[in-house]
Design a protein around this motif. Structure first.
Motif, mmCIF file in Angstrom:
data_model
loop_
_atom_site.group_PDB
_atom_site.id
_atom_site.type_symbol
_atom_site.label_atom_id
_atom_site.label_comp_id
_atom_site.label_asym_id
_atom_site.label_seq_id
_atom_site.Cartn_x
_atom_site.Cartn_y
_atom_site.Cartn_z
ATOM 1 N N SER A 33 -3.345 1.915 -3.899
ATOM 2 C CA SER A 33 -2.876 2.059 -2.523
ATOM 3 C C SER A 33 -4.041 1.942 -1.554
ATOM 4 O O SER A 33 -3.951 1.224 -0.535
ATOM 5 N N MET A 34 -5.155 2.590 -1.871
ATOM 6 C CA MET A 34 -6.338 2.506 -1.006
ATOM 7 C C MET A 34 -6.901 1.100 -1.001
ATOM 8 O O MET A 34 -7.391 0.610 0.019
ATOM 9 N N MET A 35 -6.791 0.440 -2.142
ATOM 10 C CA MET A 35 -7.275 -0.929 -2.243
ATOM 11 C C MET A 35 -6.450 -1.845 -1.324
ATOM 12 O O MET A 35 -6.992 -2.669 -0.589
ATOM 13 N N LYS A 45 2.353 7.173 -6.504
ATOM 14 C CA LYS A 45 1.179 7.967 -6.834
ATOM 15 C C LYS A 45 0.048 7.142 -7.465
ATOM 16 O O LYS A 45 -0.737 7.662 -8.242
ATOM 17 N N GLU A 46 -0.004 5.872 -7.108
ATOM 18 C CA GLU A 46 -1.113 5.012 -7.557
ATOM 19 C C GLU A 46 -2.110 4.954 -6.404
ATOM 20 O O GLU A 46 -2.193 3.960 -5.674
ATOM 21 N N LYS A 47 -2.872 6.046 -6.229
ATOM 22 C CA LYS A 47 -3.676 6.186 -5.009
ATOM 23 C C LYS A 47 -4.801 5.153 -4.930
ATOM 24 O O LYS A 47 -5.092 4.650 -3.839
ATOM 25 N N THR A 48 -5.411 4.849 -6.066
ATOM 26 C CA THR A 48 -6.522 3.883 -6.040
ATOM 27 C C THR A 48 -6.035 2.520 -5.558
ATOM 28 O O THR A 48 -6.644 1.906 -4.673
ATOM 29 N N GLY A 56 -7.130 -3.533 6.220
ATOM 30 C CA GLY A 56 -8.223 -3.341 7.174
ATOM 31 C C GLY A 56 -9.056 -4.608 7.335
ATOM 32 O O GLY A 56 -9.391 -5.010 8.452
ATOM 33 N N LEU A 100 -4.799 -0.901 1.224
ATOM 34 C CA LEU A 100 -5.096 -0.498 2.606
ATOM 35 C C LEU A 100 -6.405 -1.120 3.089
ATOM 36 O O LEU A 100 -6.524 -1.528 4.253
ATOM 37 N N SER A 101 -7.375 -1.213 2.188
ATOM 38 C CA SER A 101 -8.647 -1.834 2.574
ATOM 39 C C SER A 101 -8.454 -3.331 2.800
ATOM 40 O O SER A 101 -9.089 -3.920 3.682
ATOM 41 N N TRP A 145 1.378 4.127 -2.889
ATOM 42 C CA TRP A 145 1.179 5.541 -2.525
ATOM 43 C C TRP A 145 2.370 6.377 -2.994
ATOM 44 O O TRP A 145 2.200 7.457 -3.563
ATOM 45 N N SER A 190 0.836 -1.202 0.000
ATOM 46 C CA SER A 190 0.000 0.000 0.000
ATOM 47 C C SER A 190 0.876 1.260 0.000
ATOM 48 O O SER A 190 0.639 2.207 -0.765
#
Lengths: 122, 275
Positions: free
Chosen positions: A102-104, A97-100, A110, A106-107, A94, A90
Motif C-alpha cells: 500500500s505504501m509502495m 492489510k498489505e501495508k508495505t 506521489g 502511495l509512493s 491497505w 493503494s
C-alpha cells in the motif's frame, strides 16, 4: 491465497471502471474537436516547428475557447485514470492489510503527482 | 518535409486523416503485439511532418488510452502479477520523471536518433526466439514482498527494478510504453514466464506513460488537435485488431513489419543526422 483473490477481484472492478473512464474521456475529446471552430487551411502547418508555450499561454492565445477547454478536460481525465487506478490500488492493499505494498502504491502516486508538477512553469 | 501536404486540407479533413492513420496503427499494433507509439511517432513525423516533440506527447496519450481501456482484459486471464507491477512501477515512474527532465534539454535530432535505434532494436527483438527458463527460487526481496507467483519465482529483483527505471526514461523521452524493454527485463533478468511478463508489462504501461504525459500536457506539448484523433483512432484500431487477430496471417504480417521497421529506423536515424 484468498487475500490475493480478493485483491484481484477488486482490481478487476477498478479496471472496468477505467474502461468506462476511457469512453468518457473519448467523448469529451471528440466533442471538443468537433466543436472546434474551423481553422485556416495552414493551421496544421504550425506543428512542423516546435514552439514551447505552456498550457495556460496556449489557452489564453485561443481565448479559452469552450471547445478547446472541453478537449483538454478529456485529456486531463484520460491522464488521471492511471493515477486513480494507483490510488485505489493503494487503498485496496491497505484494506487487505498489505501495508508495505500500500505504501509502495502511495509512493508511486506521489511520484506521479511530482512528475505532473514538473510541467508547470515557475 | 513530409510525404503528405496537409496544409490544403480543412481542419476536419485533417482530423479525419489522422484518425484513419491511427486506426491503422492501432490495428497493426494489436496484430503484432506492439504499442501504438512505435507506429504513431514515425508516421506523424516522417509522413505528416509533425514536430517530433508534439508527436511524442500525442503518442503518450494514445498509450494511456489503450492501456487503461484494456486493463480489464489483462487481469481477466489472471496472468498479471499485480504485486510485482506495483513494485516495478516505482522504477518506471522514477525513470519517467528523469526522462521528462532530459527531454527539456535534449535536441530534437537526438530524439530521432534514439527513436531510430529503438526501432532497430524492436525489429531485432521480434526476430529473436524466446526460450523460457523458469525457476521457483526467488530473490529475498521477492520473498519478503510475496512477489512470486504460484508456479514461478522472481529473481534479480534489484536488476529488474533498475531495468524498469531505464524503461521509464525511454518512455518519457520517446513517447513509447517501453513494453519491449519491460518484457525483456522480466523475462531475461527476473525469469518470469513470458505470458506473465507480457501481461504484467501491459498492465504497467499506462502508469508509465501518465508519469510524463501530465508534465507534457502542462508544458503545452499535448495538442488535442493531434492527440485527440490519434488516441481515438488507436483505441478503435486496437479493438478491431484484437478481434481480427485469429483470422489474420500474423506471422507473414510480422515478417513484413520487421522489414518496414528496419527501413523506418534508417529513415529516423538519417533524419536525426540531417535535421
Amino acid at each position: 491465497m484468498k487475500n490475493d483473490e480478493q485483491i484481484e477481484s477488486l482490481e478487476m472492478r477498478i479496471a472496468i471502471l477505467l474502461r468506462w473512464g476511457v469512453v468518457g474521456a473519448g467523448i469529451f475529446l471528440a466533442c471538443g474537436i468537433l466543436l472546434h471552430p474551423a481553422m485556416g487551411p495552414n493551421s496544421f502547418g504550425s506543428y512542423h516547428d516546435y514552439q514551447q508555450r505552456s498550457l495556460g499561454t496556449y489557452l489564453s492565445e485561443n481565448n479559452f475557447s469552450a471547445p478547446l477547454l472541453i478537449a483538454y478536460a478529456g485529456l486531463f481525465w484520460l491522464i488521471s485514470l492511471p493515477l486513480i487506478r494507483v490510488a485505489l490500488t493503494s487503498f485496496l492493499f491497505w484494506r487487505q492489510k498489505e501495508k508495505t505494498l500500500s505504501m509502495m502504491a502511495l509512493s508511486v502516486l506521489g511520484l506521479l503527482l511530482i512528475s505532473c508538477a514538473l510541467g508547470l512553469e515557475i | 518535409m513530409s510525404f503528405f501536404d496537409l496544409t490544403s486540407l480543412s481542419f476536419l479533413q485533417i482530423e479525419l486523416f489522422l484518425m484513419i492513420i491511427s486506426i491503422g496503427a492501432g490495428f497493426l499494433g494489436a496484430l503484432l503485439g506492439l504499442g501504438g507509439g512505435i507506429i504513431v511517432v514515425p508516421v506523424l513525423t516522417l509522413c505528416l511532418g509533425v514536430h517530433i516533440r508534439y508527436a511524442i506527447a500525442a503518442s503518450l496519450i494514445s498509450i494511456i488510452a489503450t492501456s487503461s481501456g484494456a486493463a480489464a482484459g489483462f487481469l481477466k486471464d489472471r496472468l498479471t502479477n499485480l504485486r510485482l507491477a506495483v513494485f516495478l512501477e516505482v522504477g518506471t515512474v522514477s525513470g519517467a520523471i528523469i526522462g521528462f527532465l532530459i527531454s527539456r534539454w535534449i535536441q530534437s535530432s537526438w530524439l530521432f536518433l534514439l527513436f531510430g535505434g529503438f526501432l532497430m532494436f524492436s525489429a531485432l527483438m521480434m526476430l529473436r526466439r524466446r526460450e523460457e527458463i523458469l525457476t521457483t527460487v526467488s530473490h529475498p526481496w521477492a520473498q519478503k514482498l510475496r512477489l512470486s507467483g504460484d508456479t514461478y519465482g522472481v529473481q534479480q529483483v534489484p536488476l529488474g527494478l533498475f531495468a524498469m527505471f531505464g524503461a521509464g526514461i525511454l518512455s518519457a523521452l520517446l513517447g513509447i510504453g517501453s513494453g519491449i524493454f519491460k518484457v525483456m527485463a522480466m523475462d531475461m533478468a527476473m525469469k518470469l514466464p513470458m505470458k506473465v511478463s507480457s501481461a504484467t508489462s501491459n498492465f504497467m504501461i499506462g502508469v508509465t506513460a501518465s508519469a510524463s504525459a501530465g508534465a507534457y500536457l502542462l508544458r503545452g506539448d499535448i495538442r488535442p488537435e493531434i492527440a485527440g484523433p490519434v488516441a481515438l483512432g488507436i483505441i478503435f484500431g486496437s479493438w478491431i485488431g484484437a478481434r481480427a487477430m485469429v483470422r489474420m496471417p500474423t506471422q507473414i504480417i510480422r515478417q513484413i513489419f520487421i522489414v518496414v521497421l528496419c527501413i523506418v529506423s534508417v529513415q529516423m536515424i538519417w533524419k536525426g543526422f540531417h535535421s
